[in-house]
Design a protein around this motif. Structure first.
Motif, PDB file in Angstrom:
ATOM      1  N   PHE A  37       0.018   4.742   2.981  1.00 20.97           N
ATOM      2  CA  PHE A  37      -0.287   3.604   2.115  1.00 20.97           C
ATOM      3  C   PHE A  37      -0.875   2.484   2.961  1.00 20.97           C
ATOM      4  O   PHE A  37      -0.763   2.486   4.196  1.00 20.97           O
ATOM      5  CB  PHE A  37       0.964   3.109   1.387  1.00 20.97           C
ATOM      6  CG  PHE A  37       1.968   2.411   2.280  1.00 20.97           C
ATOM      7  CD1 PHE A  37       1.982   1.016   2.396  1.00 20.97           C
ATOM      8  CD2 PHE A  37       2.891   3.133   3.020  1.00 20.97           C
ATOM      9  CE1 PHE A  37       2.890   0.375   3.221  1.00 20.97           C
ATOM     10  CE2 PHE A  37       3.803   2.495   3.862  1.00 20.97           C
ATOM     11  CZ  PHE A  37       3.804   1.112   3.957  1.00 20.97           C
TER      12      PHE A  37
ATOM     13  N   ARG B 221      -2.795   4.451  -2.166  1.00 20.84           N
ATOM     14  CA  ARG B 221      -1.855   5.532  -1.857  1.00 20.84           C
ATOM     15  C   ARG B 221      -2.612   6.780  -1.437  1.00 20.84           C
ATOM     16  O   ARG B 221      -3.553   7.199  -2.094  1.00 20.84           O
ATOM     17  CB  ARG B 221      -0.994   5.837  -3.085  1.00 20.84           C
ATOM     18  CG  ARG B 221      -0.146   7.101  -2.983  1.00 20.84           C
ATOM     19  CD  ARG B 221       0.568   7.371  -4.306  1.00 20.84           C
ATOM     20  NE  ARG B 221       1.352   8.599  -4.263  1.00 20.84           N
ATOM     21  CZ  ARG B 221       0.901   9.793  -4.637  1.00 20.84           C
ATOM     22  NH1 ARG B 221      -0.357   9.910  -5.101  1.00 20.84           N
ATOM     23  NH2 ARG B 221       1.670  10.865  -4.570  1.00 20.84           N
TER      24      ARG B 221
ATOM     25  N   VAL C 173       5.495  -1.068  -2.483  1.00 19.14           N
ATOM     26  CA  VAL C 173       6.001  -0.015  -1.599  1.00 19.14           C
ATOM     27  C   VAL C 173       7.283  -0.513  -0.957  1.00 19.14           C
ATOM     28  O   VAL C 173       7.337  -1.640  -0.453  1.00 19.14           O
ATOM     29  CB  VAL C 173       4.980   0.361  -0.499  1.00 19.14           C
ATOM     30  CG1 VAL C 173       5.607   1.350   0.482  1.00 19.14           C
ATOM     31  CG2 VAL C 173       3.713   0.948  -1.103  1.00 19.14           C
TER      32      VAL C 173
END
Length: 204
Positions: free
Chosen positions: A131, A137, A188
């Motif tokens: 990432f 991603r 994230v």
């Protein structure tokens, strides 16, 4: 996608998988439990929320403590089932009545009559290989999550479900080359910090 981009992604995946594989079992266990204490994650695990979490394979960030924590907090927990044909994931309920079977790629999947449409999920914890800070991603390359949540690219105001990647900090890159169909995350969570897209303040 141009051939050199395919090569770059393939070599990047190999390097990131090697870095991820070098993480010790003790570090993995500590990281898995650290996620369950993250204030940003705990805000997502409210009673009655529909939460999708993956079963970790091949060195992916471990999720079993998060799965158990979500169930203890009264969330409806769903796990992805990879179809034998096509790329649209199904999400199957996990509770005390669930039984297990091996699905595609040998990934354990619960057997349960209750499923959830991806559009009805509140939060999805997503596996990844890499990432960046733009919330791009890099996945395994199968395109299952990209396909399943493609509908989010058509929305401007209502962004549901929230997509949160789980990763170790060694999986962060400066920049991931992306295509129009590639999935972007809202946030994230790593073993040490929570990162989110600047344009998407997750408050609800």
């Amino acid at each position: 996608m141009f051939p050199h981009q395919q090569l770059d992604k393939a070599s990047t995946r190999r390097n990131l998988r090697a870095a991820r594989a070098a993480i010790t079992p003790e570090q993995r266990l500590a990281a898995a439990w650290a996620v369950t204490r993250s204030p940003q994650i705990l805000r997502r695990l409210r009673h009655g929320q529909k939460i999708a979490i993956y079963v970790p394979v091949a060195g992916e960030f471990p999720t079993w403590p998060l799965i158990l924590h979500a169930m203890q907090r009264g969330c409806e927990v769903y796990l992805p089932r990879t179809p034998r044909f096509g790329r649209q994931l199904q999400f199957v309920r996990l509770d005390q009545q669930s039984r297990w079977q091996l699905g595609k790629f040998g990934i354990p999947v619960p057997c349960h009559p209750q499923t959830c449409d991806p559009k009805q999920l509140d939060t999805v914890f997503v596996p990844l290989v890499g990432f960046d800070l733009q919330m791009a991603r890099l996945g395994q390359g199968g395109g299952y999550y990209d396909t399943t949540f493609a509908f989010r690219r058509l929305r401007r105001l209502w962004q549901k479900p929230k997509l949160i990647g789980l990763a170790f900090s060694v999986q962060q890159l400066a920049n991931i080359p992306t295509e129009p169909w590639d999935l972007h995350l809202d946030a994230v969570q790593t073993e040490c910090k929570y990162l989110q897209a600047a344009v998407d303040q997750i408050t609800n």
